[in-house]
Scaffold this motif. Structure first.
Motif, mmCIF file in Angstrom:
data_model
loop_
_atom_site.group_PDB
_atom_site.id
_atom_site.type_symbol
_atom_site.label_atom_id
_atom_site.label_comp_id
_atom_site.label_asym_id
_atom_site.label_seq_id
_atom_site.Cartn_x
_atom_site.Cartn_y
_atom_site.Cartn_z
ATOM 1 N N GLY A 8 0.770 -1.236 0.000
ATOM 2 C CA GLY A 8 0.000 0.000 0.000
ATOM 3 C C GLY A 8 0.797 1.280 0.000
ATOM 4 O O GLY A 8 0.228 2.374 -0.053
ATOM 5 N N GLY A 9 2.120 1.203 0.082
ATOM 6 C CA GLY A 9 2.899 2.431 0.039
ATOM 7 C C GLY A 9 2.875 3.058 -1.344
ATOM 8 O O GLY A 9 2.339 2.489 -2.295
ATOM 9 N N GLY A 10 3.455 4.242 -1.446
ATOM 10 C CA GLY A 10 3.497 4.910 -2.738
ATOM 11 C C GLY A 10 3.773 6.381 -2.607
ATOM 12 O O GLY A 10 4.202 6.863 -1.553
ATOM 13 N N GLY A 16 -3.104 14.314 0.853
ATOM 14 C CA GLY A 16 -3.723 13.103 0.348
ATOM 15 C C GLY A 16 -3.752 11.986 1.374
ATOM 16 O O GLY A 16 -3.394 12.181 2.547
ATOM 17 N N SER A 17 -4.189 10.817 0.912
ATOM 18 C CA SER A 17 -4.353 9.663 1.797
ATOM 19 C C SER A 17 -3.709 8.422 1.197
ATOM 20 O O SER A 17 -3.613 8.302 -0.033
ATOM 21 N N LEU A 18 -3.295 7.537 2.071
ATOM 22 C CA LEU A 18 -2.807 6.225 1.691
ATOM 23 C C LEU A 18 -3.280 5.227 2.737
ATOM 24 O O LEU A 18 -3.473 5.598 3.905
ATOM 25 N N THR A 19 -3.421 3.983 2.301
ATOM 26 C CA THR A 19 -3.764 2.915 3.228
ATOM 27 C C THR A 19 -2.685 1.845 3.153
ATOM 28 O O THR A 19 -2.435 1.288 2.085
ATOM 29 N N LEU A 20 -2.054 1.577 4.276
ATOM 30 C CA LEU A 20 -1.067 0.516 4.362
ATOM 31 C C LEU A 20 -1.713 -0.724 4.980
ATOM 32 O O LEU A 20 -2.515 -0.610 5.910
ATOM 33 N N SER A 21 -1.340 -1.877 4.467
ATOM 34 C CA SER A 21 -1.824 -3.130 5.021
ATOM 35 C C SER A 21 -0.651 -4.036 5.332
ATOM 36 O O SER A 21 0.404 -3.953 4.697
ATOM 37 N N CYS A 22 -0.849 -4.896 6.305
ATOM 38 C CA CYS A 22 0.185 -5.855 6.684
ATOM 39 C C CYS A 22 -0.482 -7.191 6.971
ATOM 40 O O CYS A 22 -1.390 -7.266 7.804
ATOM 41 N N VAL A 119 6.710 5.269 1.746
ATOM 42 C CA VAL A 119 5.666 6.291 1.622
ATOM 43 C C VAL A 119 6.363 7.616 1.345
ATOM 44 O O VAL A 119 7.233 8.036 2.111
ATOM 45 N N THR A 120 6.007 8.238 0.245
ATOM 46 C CA THR A 120 6.598 9.513 -0.128
ATOM 47 C C THR A 120 5.482 10.539 -0.315
ATOM 48 O O THR A 120 4.549 10.307 -1.094
ATOM 49 N N VAL A 121 5.593 11.642 0.402
ATOM 50 C CA VAL A 121 4.586 12.699 0.324
ATOM 51 C C VAL A 121 5.242 13.930 -0.274
ATOM 52 O O VAL A 121 6.188 14.473 0.293
ATOM 53 N N SER A 122 4.756 14.349 -1.414
ATOM 54 C CA SER A 122 5.326 15.503 -2.087
ATOM 55 C C SER A 122 4.597 16.776 -1.664
ATOM 56 O O SER A 122 3.400 16.759 -1.385
ATOM 57 N N SER A 123 5.348 17.874 -1.647
ATOM 58 C CA SER A 123 4.749 19.155 -1.224
ATOM 59 C C SER A 123 4.155 19.892 -2.399
ATOM 60 O O SER A 123 4.335 19.546 -3.544
#
Length: 123
Positions: A8-10, A16-22, A119-123
């Protein structure tokens, strides 16, 4: 042995939003805590969130409180980290963790780690 596989990373824009699963497999007998830690470049790995076996206890770091939510599905041996209102400072590799203890996991008490998801969050 226990295997933990994250997904789920990216890359996402700030806000924005992201959902990580394990997903956990192997000798995943109860009880145990599961959770997430993150490690940014040049920094130490740090706690993000954790959830108890029953799901009745959740813990989140102050830096993500109100933005990130952890949940678990014991039938599927999975946990999820819903990440909302992401900020550039959330950029890191996020690691899934399983701790067989009965208290809040720490880096020194975690028994098993996943390989991590970026997980990368751009400004």
């Amino acid at each position: 042995q226990v295997q933990l596989v994250e997904s789920g990373g990216g890359l996402v824009q700030a806000g924005g939003s992201l959902t990580l699963s394990c997903a956990a497999s192997g000798r995943t007998f109860s009880p145990y805590y599961m959770g997430w830690f993150c490690q940014a470049p040049g920094k130490e790995r740090e706690f993000v969130a954790a959830i108890s076996w029953t799901g009745g206890r959740t813990y989140t770091a102050d830096s993500v409180k109100g933005r990130f939510t952890i949940s678990r599905d014991n039938a599927k041996n999975t946990i999820t980290l819903q990440m909302n209102s992401l900020k550039p400072e959330d950029t890191a590799v996020y690691y899934c963790a399983l701790d067989r203890g009965l208290t809040l996991p720490t880096i020194s008490t975690v028994d098993y780690w996943g390989q991590g998801t970026q997980v990368t969050v751009s400004s």
